[in-house]
Scaffold this motif. Structure first.
Motif, PDB file in Angstrom:
ATOM      1  N   VAL A  74      13.220  -2.402   5.806  1.00 25.45           N
ATOM      2  CA  VAL A  74      11.783  -2.667   5.297  1.00 25.45           C
ATOM      3  C   VAL A  74      11.014  -3.729   6.403  1.00 25.45           C
ATOM      4  CG1 VAL A  74      10.619  -3.964   3.329  1.00 25.45           C
ATOM      5  CG2 VAL A  74      12.457  -2.295   2.794  1.00 25.45           C
ATOM      6  N   LEU A  75      11.869  -4.702   6.690  1.00 29.01           N
ATOM      7  CA  LEU A  75      11.414  -5.598   7.483  1.00 29.01           C
ATOM      8  C   LEU A  75      10.746  -4.967   9.036  1.00 29.01           C
ATOM      9  CD1 LEU A  75      13.669  -8.579   7.169  1.00 29.01           C
ATOM     10  CD2 LEU A  75      11.297  -8.470   6.448  1.00 29.01           C
ATOM     11  N   VAL A 100      18.722 -13.188   7.368  1.00 30.60           N
ATOM     12  CA  VAL A 100      19.418 -13.038   6.246  1.00 30.60           C
ATOM     13  C   VAL A 100      19.880 -11.632   5.888  1.00 30.60           C
ATOM     14  CG1 VAL A 100      18.782 -12.928   3.512  1.00 30.60           C
ATOM     15  CG2 VAL A 100      18.027 -14.826   4.695  1.00 30.60           C
ATOM     16  N   ALA A 101      18.759 -10.485   6.349  1.00 28.36           N
ATOM     17  CA  ALA A 101      19.107  -9.342   6.278  1.00 28.36           C
ATOM     18  C   ALA A 101      20.297  -8.888   7.334  1.00 28.36           C
ATOM     19  CB  ALA A 101      18.041  -8.435   6.687  1.00 28.36           C
ATOM     20  N   ARG A 125       8.871 -14.043  10.259  1.00 32.33           N
ATOM     21  CA  ARG A 125       9.996 -13.313   9.645  1.00 32.33           C
ATOM     22  C   ARG A 125      11.385 -13.272  10.022  1.00 32.33           C
ATOM     23  NH1 ARG A 125       6.240  -7.668   9.311  1.00 32.33           N
ATOM     24  NH2 ARG A 125       4.844  -8.463   7.680  1.00 32.33           N
ATOM     25  N   THR A 126      11.393 -14.211  11.212  1.00 32.18           N
ATOM     26  CA  THR A 126      13.017 -14.284  11.785  1.00 32.18           C
ATOM     27  C   THR A 126      13.969 -14.789  10.610  1.00 32.18           C
ATOM     28  OG1 THR A 126      11.799 -15.044  14.013  1.00 32.18           O
ATOM     29  CG2 THR A 126      14.204 -15.825  13.504  1.00 32.18           C
ATOM     30  N   GLY A 135      23.010 -18.745  10.773  1.00 32.48           N
ATOM     31  CA  GLY A 135      22.377 -19.826  10.416  1.00 32.48           C
ATOM     32  C   GLY A 135      21.267 -20.531  10.965  1.00 32.48           C
ATOM     33  N   ASP A 136      21.507 -20.611  12.301  1.00 36.61           N
ATOM     34  CA  ASP A 136      20.387 -21.358  13.271  1.00 36.61           C
ATOM     35  C   ASP A 136      19.154 -20.713  13.030  1.00 36.61           C
ATOM     36  OD1 ASP A 136      19.854 -23.019  15.413  1.00 36.61           O
ATOM     37  OD2 ASP A 136      19.440 -21.304  16.401  1.00 36.61           O
ATOM     38  N   ALA A 137      19.162 -19.280  12.925  1.00 31.61           N
ATOM     39  CA  ALA A 137      18.049 -18.254  12.750  1.00 31.61           C
ATOM     40  C   ALA A 137      17.130 -18.720  11.522  1.00 31.61           C
ATOM     41  CB  ALA A 137      18.149 -16.862  13.113  1.00 31.61           C
ATOM     42  N   ILE A 138      18.037 -18.673  10.526  1.00 27.21           N
ATOM     43  CA  ILE A 138      17.361 -19.209   9.208  1.00 27.21           C
ATOM     44  C   ILE A 138      16.616 -20.735   9.168  1.00 27.21           C
ATOM     45  CG2 ILE A 138      17.943 -19.495   6.783  1.00 27.21           C
ATOM     46  CD1 ILE A 138      20.074 -17.247   7.132  1.00 27.21           C
TER      47      ILE A 138
END
Length: 205
Positions: free
Chosen positions: A200-201, A53-54, A47-48, A38-41
């Motif tokens: 993909v990322l 999410v992935a 693209r972080t 959640g912190d990263a989102i």
């Protein structure tokens, strides 16, 4: 013979066997994953957030699968073994044995073995129980009146209870039938989506 569909009629009273330590660890891991992801989102750049999410899509279902999901449910007609990625329903009459060596497993009459992830084997508990048993045996051999009683390791206590339930229910009406197996697509699908999204990322750099 096995069936891919779970039985329509089944009765499962509140006789559930699971690992408390696994559940506690699962809750802690879920909290940590949600906090970091959640912190990263919310704060990530570029693209972080997408990587987060992935990662959550991949990790959260797997944590649930290996910690919170496993359980053995003993019902009136059958025993249900819910493992990380599949659920196995075995009528009591089809159960041949419950075993516990380095892992626990249910063995059917045709020799098929199904591991029971919800009932882990603790070698430390077994050693402690064996030491206590030897101590009481030595005291009895010396003519002493041993105090206390031998406590089985948790896994051995659970296996004994399952064997007793099997003996009690195996001859009852409605306990015959086929083994039914259902795959946990609700766990596998989001984890697969997360894995594909991560691939993909990484491929995009």
């Amino acid at each position: 013979m096995t069936s891919s569909q779970p039985p329509v009629e089944s009765s499962y009273p509140d006789r559930a066997f699971r690992s408390p330590a696994g559940m506690v660890g699962g809750v802690l891991l879920l909290g940590l994953a949600v906090w970091l992801g959640g912190d990263a989102i919310l704060r990530g750049e570029g693209r972080t957030p997408w990587f987060a999410v992935a990662w959550l899509l991949l990790v959260l279902p797997l944590v649930v699968a290996f910690t919170l999901r496993p359980v053995v449910l003993a019902g009136e007609r059958r025993v249900r073994v819910r493992n990380p990625f599949r659920t196995i329903d075995v009528p009591w009459a089809s159960v041949d044995e419950f075993r516990a060596a380095y892992s626990t497993e249910l063995v059917t009459e045709d020799g098929t073995k199904y591991p029971m992830w919800a009932v882990p084997v603790s070698l430390r508990q077994r050693k402690r129980a064996n030491r206590q048993q030897m101590k009481l045996a030595r005291a009895s051999a010396k003519g002493e009146n041993p105090q206390g009683e031998v406590k089985l390791a948790q896994v051995d206590q659970t296996i004994r209870e399952l064997r007793l339930l099997c003996e009690h229910h195996a001859g009852s009406p409605g306990t015959k039938g086929e083994v039914a197996i259902r795959w946990a697509y609700e766990i596998m699908a989001p984890a697969a989506v997360g894995a594909v999204l991560l691939a993909v990322l990484f491929a995009l750099g």
